[in-house]
Design an enzyme around this catalytic site. Structure first.
Site, PDB file in Angstrom:
ATOM      1  N   SER A 269       0.834  -1.198   0.000  1.00  0.00           N
ATOM      2  CA  SER A 269       0.000   0.000   0.000  1.00  0.00           C
ATOM      3  C   SER A 269       0.872   1.252   0.000  1.00  0.00           C
ATOM      4  O   SER A 269       1.794   1.384   0.806  1.00  0.00           O
ATOM      5  CB  SER A 269      -0.903  -0.006   1.240  1.00  0.00           C
ATOM      6  OG  SER A 269      -1.719   1.135   1.258  1.00  0.00           O
ATOM      7  N   GLY A 270       0.555   2.172  -0.925  1.00  0.00           N
ATOM      8  CA  GLY A 270       1.309   3.418  -1.018  1.00  0.00           C
ATOM      9  C   GLY A 270       2.471   3.357  -1.981  1.00  0.00           C
ATOM     10  O   GLY A 270       3.204   4.342  -2.135  1.00  0.00           O
TER      11      GLY A 270
ATOM     12  N   SER B 238      -5.449   5.423  -1.073  1.00  0.00           N
ATOM     13  CA  SER B 238      -5.244   3.980  -1.042  1.00  0.00           C
ATOM     14  C   SER B 238      -6.488   3.249  -1.545  1.00  0.00           C
ATOM     15  O   SER B 238      -7.609   3.545  -1.138  1.00  0.00           O
ATOM     16  CB  SER B 238      -4.926   3.532   0.390  1.00  0.00           C
ATOM     17  OG  SER B 238      -4.817   2.131   0.471  1.00  0.00           O
ATOM     18  N   SER B 239      -6.279   2.295  -2.455  1.00  0.00           N
ATOM     19  CA  SER B 239      -7.393   1.468  -2.936  1.00  0.00           C
ATOM     20  C   SER B 239      -7.793   0.508  -1.834  1.00  0.00           C
ATOM     21  O   SER B 239      -6.984  -0.300  -1.382  1.00  0.00           O
ATOM     22  CB  SER B 239      -6.976   0.678  -4.182  1.00  0.00           C
ATOM     23  OG  SER B 239      -6.678   1.539  -5.245  1.00  0.00           O
TER      24      SER B 239
ATOM     25  N   GLY C 114      -2.242  -3.614  -1.943  1.00  0.00           N
ATOM     26  CA  GLY C 114      -0.909  -4.131  -1.667  1.00  0.00           C
ATOM     27  C   GLY C 114      -0.835  -4.782  -0.290  1.00  0.00           C
ATOM     28  O   GLY C 114      -1.780  -4.756   0.499  1.00  0.00           O
TER      29      GLY C 114
ATOM     30  N   ASN D 208      -0.907   6.195   2.689  1.00  0.00           N
ATOM     31  CA  ASN D 208      -1.274   6.589   1.325  1.00  0.00           C
ATOM     32  C   ASN D 208      -2.543   7.435   1.381  1.00  0.00           C
ATOM     33  O   ASN D 208      -3.530   7.036   1.980  1.00  0.00           O
ATOM     34  CB  ASN D 208      -1.512   5.322   0.489  1.00  0.00           C
ATOM     35  CG  ASN D 208      -1.777   5.624  -0.976  1.00  0.00           C
ATOM     36  OD1 ASN D 208      -1.787   6.781  -1.388  1.00  0.00           O
ATOM     37  ND2 ASN D 208      -1.984   4.576  -1.748  1.00  0.00           N
TER      38      ASN D 208
ATOM     39  N   THR E 269      -2.118   2.250  -8.005  1.00  0.00           N
ATOM     40  CA  THR E 269      -3.289   2.879  -8.644  1.00  0.00           C
ATOM     41  C   THR E 269      -2.857   3.895  -9.691  1.00  0.00           C
ATOM     42  O   THR E 269      -3.425   3.960 -10.793  1.00  0.00           O
ATOM     43  CB  THR E 269      -4.175   3.549  -7.577  1.00  0.00           C
ATOM     44  OG1 THR E 269      -4.644   2.558  -6.663  1.00  0.00           O
ATOM     45  CG2 THR E 269      -5.367   4.233  -8.228  1.00  0.00           C
TER      46      THR E 269
ATOM     47  N   GLU F  48      -0.275  -5.341   3.477  1.00  0.00           N
ATOM     48  CA  GLU F  48      -0.532  -4.386   4.557  1.00  0.00           C
ATOM     49  C   GLU F  48      -0.116  -4.955   5.909  1.00  0.00           C
ATOM     50  O   GLU F  48      -0.431  -6.116   6.239  1.00  0.00           O
ATOM     51  CB  GLU F  48      -2.022  -4.022   4.606  1.00  0.00           C
ATOM     52  CG  GLU F  48      -2.477  -3.243   3.382  1.00  0.00           C
ATOM     53  CD  GLU F  48      -3.919  -2.772   3.456  1.00  0.00           C
ATOM     54  OE1 GLU F  48      -4.296  -1.920   2.645  1.00  0.00           O
ATOM     55  OE2 GLU F  48      -4.659  -3.254   4.344  1.00  0.00           O
TER      56      GLU F  48
END
Length: 1013
Positions: free
Chosen positions: A102-103, A157-158, A381, A154, A107, A383
């Protein structure tokens, strides 16, 4: 590679030594100078720059379009172009797998890839293709609004997984697509960790909508007033502009106004639900703040009573009996939060299905057979949070599956293929995370199976019970532990935590909530409530609410099992496509554009297996292809293999081609495939093929065009034959109909003149005029056949005269025989000999300024009136070309040198009475004014005006091809000596012989009263 100087090496395969130190050093150098992309063969390693980069404009797109990977500096555009070229050239499905924690920028990478594909397609500018491209791009804005949130790592973040298939037609233009979503983190709707926010959609509505819109939803701009928002961060991002962008995206994708209203009303209803509070009064659960309940009910378009009952009571059906059970405070709070999460989750799923309707391929199934797809996977991603729950467990399991796919395709399968094909190979060791995937998904033994068994157990099953079952079944697994299994591990909480050693590192999960989140329980009352909403769109999201409450239904699959199956389907889909990889790395946890956290980056490099990837790539081959397909693709570049190789097997043909082109040192020959080590060799082969293609295309075009021309010629000949036969048929039918209509025409008085002609067919338009002419000739013959043929010339002249006079003069000599040259008759002219002599003289000499003539058509004595206002007895003759004026009989018809060519006449004027007055109008402003008479100046006993008019009109038509105008009236305008005069016919008493006289500028022609009409 591009010829400009770059920091470090652009491809890790080119490192002089392959170890972690050299890898990290190269990554750091490139990050510090802004080179955020680096290759590992065809895998792109992307560093999040945490700043805007000016490397994605139109100029950069043109630079990478249609180029090989090594021709330019590393870029995600090159990966997108490579995937697109494989699809375009080989018609093979491809996919781009974007992975990282993540981050790390996954995306953004997917949006950049979408932008590139949209930019390089639709060269012809077709409207439908342009619409699909716009929908694909604009869908990102909507998905980010409702599926993304700010986390501690992020800002965008998705919080869901997204896989998009972009569908291309045979020309490689985008014609549709479909989006699949995975596991929305709906727990975020009701609870957020410190420093994090809820989904962007809530903040966009509160901070982006105007006051009127907020009043419609009973909302205020302050986010702190809402329980579902005030638990986390109150940071302000770019919500105002993002709200406008989301609304514009709705319009682009064709969302109707009522659908957009449903979406924002539903978002507002969730905020009001979060503020609903419960209170127990006299053992009864009631809602204390009715205003939020009323607002939520209004927005969901259900009654306040129904919503209140669903929140505070539960309907239970058992043994055919239905009863109501009151909630306690804990159950009511749980039910409220479950409803809010379910509403948001159903809304998100409905939005994606609505987007899919907008981008779905609209062609036929036959057309779809020739379509190909590029899949783009942008999924959450890996985590590791301070507190990790069921959602992080699923997300990390997803990343384990993708890492396993990467290992299978890039590391394991590649090495196995070398061994299978008999290629000399030194095996490279790597960590295979299959053991971790089995820990989660193995039937009957994995964590998901243990959770499902606990959820199905009868009795009071708690999270503590689940943890005990996991400890019992997994106590010997090397990647699982808990405090009960390792009492000395103080990092784990007793009866709360368990640890899984993932490929990306150790993650401690808190067991609290696992049972409920896996069950994903939502009371049936809520489903029935929302299915019966007056909002049709909202009702559509809850189809199971239509079931009878007494109907027994199967227990729904748990959230864990559903997610596991969706991951299995995703992996199966990806295995059918040729993969391309973008491996995203975040340089630090503080979102700095300059800090390179060595330890943080090295951890990601290690768990992503990038170093092993370099080793395999460096020792391996960039391209491999079956001999038959390779020969089929490149046989045209060799004289020995084109058009077909017949000197051995397909392997022999490939060897001949490679050796002729000088690439033997860069390839290996397997049992069924050729292996090419360098991308430059592959590029050289493609370049030579591309140079030959135009010549082959020209040859094919020549053959095809010849075939098309011959086919079209045959079609044209056939069409002409058919058209000729059809025209003949239509013309024959038309003539037959004419024959039927005119069958009795010869017995009719007018010989069929009154019969209506049928409308001719298109094929008979030209024939119609000829048929009319034939009919006119026949009718004329029928009329004339009762007359001797020697009378036909007179009849013709009479018809001409009748047409010219057009009924305006009743008497014009139509009942008598016309002789024409009356002066040549001794009975009418006693000076016959003198007349004959002068005519012979005129005929031979062409005197009087006129042309010579063949015969005299008309002659007569006449009284002439001249420009001097005098009348005199004269004679005149009309030949086939001119009108001659002669002197009277007393002067032996002397030529008076006055000749008027017939072709120069402008018109003739006569009167409607019995008089014999006629005026020939000349363009020279000196008209001839005659009154026909006998030799004795007495009136003629017969009317000769019609005969004279018929002769002159016929000769005028013969000379000019036009009709001569004939004027009929009692007052005749003329010009004598360039002066305008008017001849007035008057009936005078006691006048026997007509005569002229001048009176006040006019000419009076006095006639007996019997002459007038």
């Amino acid at each position: 590679m591009a010829m400009q100087r770059e920091a470090g090496v652009a491809d890790f395969v080119l490192l002089d030594q392959v170890n972690m130190e050299k890898f990290m050093d190269n990554l750091r150098k490139r990050f510090q100078v802004g080179s955020i992309y680096t290759y590992i063969g065809e895998v792109c390693v992307s560093m999040n720059p945490y700043r805007q980069m000016n490397i994605y404009g139109p100029e950069t797109i043109r630079k990478y379009k249609g180029r090989e990977l090594f021709e330019n500096a590393p870029h995600v555009f090159a990966i997108a172009d490579a995937a697109y070229r494989v699809l375009k050239q080989r018609h093979q499905d491809t996919c781009i797998l974007i992975s990282g924690e993540s981050g790390a920028g996954k995306t953004e990478a997917s949006k950049i890839i979408m932008k590139y594909i949209a930019a390089v397609t639709n060269a012809q500018g077709q409207n439908e293709i342009e619409r699909v491209k716009n929908v694909l791009i604009q869908s990102n804005a909507i998905l980010e609004t409702f599926g993304n949130a700010k986390t501690n790592r992020n800002d965008n973040s998705s919080r869901f997984g997204k896989y998009m298939d972009i569908e291309f037609d045979y020309k490689a233009d985008p014609v549709g697509g479909i989006i699949t979503n995975y596991l929305l983190e709906k727990s975020r709707v009701v609870q957020q960790q410190p420093g994090e926010r809820n989904f962007h959609s809530f903040y966009q509505l509160l901070r982006g909508a105007n006051d009127n819109e907020l009043r419609q939803y009973d909302l205020h701009k302050e986010t702190a007033k809402y329980h579902y928002l005030n638990q986390g961060s109150m940071d302000i991002l770019t919500e105002k502009s993002d709200y406008k962008g989301t609304c514009n995206a709705f319009k682009t994708l064709g969302f109707q106004a009522d659908e957009v209203q449903t979406i924002w009303r539903t978002i507002a209803s969730v905020l009001h639900l979060g503020n609903v509070e419960f209170q127990t009064i006299e053992d009864e659960m009631v809602i204390s703040n009715k205003s939020h309940l009323q607002s939520a009910a209004k927005l969901l378009q259900v009654t306040e009573t129904e919503l209140s009952a669903a929140l505070t009571k539960r309907t239970i059906a058992a043994g055919g009996n239905v009863m109501k059970k009151d909630h306690d405070a804990v159950q009511a709070e749980y039910g409220k939060d479950a409803l809010a999460k379910a509403i948001y989750d159903r809304l998100f799923t409905w939005i994606i299905s609505r987007i899919n309707r907008a981008i779905l391929f609209r062609g036929s199934k036959t057309q779809a057979r020739f379509n190909s797809v590029i899949g783009v996977l942008d999924i959450y991603g890996f985590e590791i949070f301070d507190s990790n729950s069921f959602e992080q467990f699923c997300i990390n399991y997803c990343n384990e599956k993708l890492q396993q796919l990467f290992i299978e395709l890039v590391l394991k399968q590649e090495q196995e293929e070398y061994q299978r094909e008999g290629i000399e190979w030194t095996n490279i060791e790597y960590f295979n995370n299959k053991i971790i995937c089995d820990l989660v998904e193995q039937p009957h033994k994995g964590i998901i199976a243990i959770m499902d068994e606990a959820c199905l157990s009868v009795g009071n099953v708690t999270d503590d019970t689940l943890l005990g079952a996991m400890d019992k079944n997994l106590n010997k697994h090397p990647h699982y532990t808990s405090r009960q299994l390792k009492p000395t591990d103080k990092e784990l909480k007793h009866r709360e935590d368990f640890r899984i050693t993932h490929y990306a590192g150790d993650v401690i999960y808190n067991i609290n909530g696992f049972i409920e989140k896996n069950r994903d329980t939502l009371y049936q009352d809520f489903k029935r409530l929302l299915h019966n909403s007056k909002d049709a769109n909202l009702s559509e999201m809850w189809p199971e609410g239509a079931q009878d409450i007494k109907k027994t239904t199967k227990r729904p699959l748990t959230a864990g099992t559903l997610f596991q199956r969706s991951m299995a389907d995703l992996v199966a889909t990806l295995l059918k496509k040729e993969p391309f990889y973008v491996r995203c790395i975040k340089p630090n946890d503080i979102k700095s554009s300059t800090v390179f956290d060595e330890e943080r980056v090295q951890h990601q490099v290690r768990y992503l297996g990038l170093l092993e990837n370099v080793r395999v790539r460096r020792a391996g081959f960039v391209h491999r292809q079956r001999y038959d397909k390779f020969l089929l693709r490149y046989k045209m570049i060799s004289q020995y293999t084109w058009p077909n190789f017949r000197a051995g097997s397909e392997r022999d043909g490939v060897r001949v081609l490679i050796e002729e082109k000088g690439f033997a040192q860069d390839v290996k020959y397997g049992h069924t495939k050729i292996f090419i080590r360098s991308p430059r060799t592959l590029f050289a082969l493609e370049q030579q093929r591309n140079e030959m293609i135009p010549h082959i295309v020209t040859l094919l075009q020549k053959q095809v065009r010849g075939w098309i021309a011959r086919r079209n010629y045959k079609k044209m000949k056939a069409a002409i034959t058919i058209m000729r036969a059809y025209k003949t048929y239509k013309l024959r039918s038309y003539v037959q109909e004419l024959a039927n209509r005119f069958r009795n025409a010869k017995h009719q008085r007018d010989y069929g003149r009154s019969i209506q002609w049928p409308l001719p067919p298109l094929a008979g338009r030209q024939a119609e005029a000829k048929l009319h002419r034939i009919f006119d000739f026949w009718r004329a013959y029928m009329i004339l056949r009762k007359y001797p043929r020697n009378e036909w010339p007179q009849l013709r002249l009479q018809i001409i005269a009748a047409t010219a006079i057009a009924g305006r003069r009743p008497y014009w000599g139509q009942q008598r025989k016309w002789l024409g040259d009356y002066l040549a008759n001794s009975q009418d002219n006693s000076g016959y000999d003198a007349y004959s002599a002068i005519v012979t003289k005129l005929k031979n000499s062409g005197a009087g300024g006129g042309e010579s003539f063949r015969q005299v058509l008309f002659s007569s004595f006449a009284k002439k009136f001249n420009k001097h206002n005098k009348q005199a007895d004269r004679a005149f003759i009309v030949t086939d070309t001119n009108i001659y004026k002669l002197d009277g009989i007393k002067k032996k018809f002397r030529d008076m040198d006055r000749c008027m060519p017939i072709r120069e006449l402008t018109s003739i004027s006569i009167t409607p009475g019995r008089d014999q007055l006629i005026v020939f109008h000349s363009p020279k402003n000196n008209d001839l004014v005659f009154a026909l008479q006998s030799e004795s100046t007495a009136p003629l006993k017969e009317d000769r005006i019609g005969e004279l008019v018929g002769i002159v009109c016929k000769k005028y038509h013969d000379a000019t091809g036009t009709e001569l105008r004939v004027n009929v009236g009692n007052n005749i305008a003329c010009r004598l000596g360039d002066k305008s005069r008017t001849i007035v016919v008057e009936a005078a008493p006691n006048v026997e012989n007509p005569s002229f006289r001048h009176s006040a500028g006019n000419i009076i022609f006095e006639v007996p009263a019997s002459y007038c009409v």
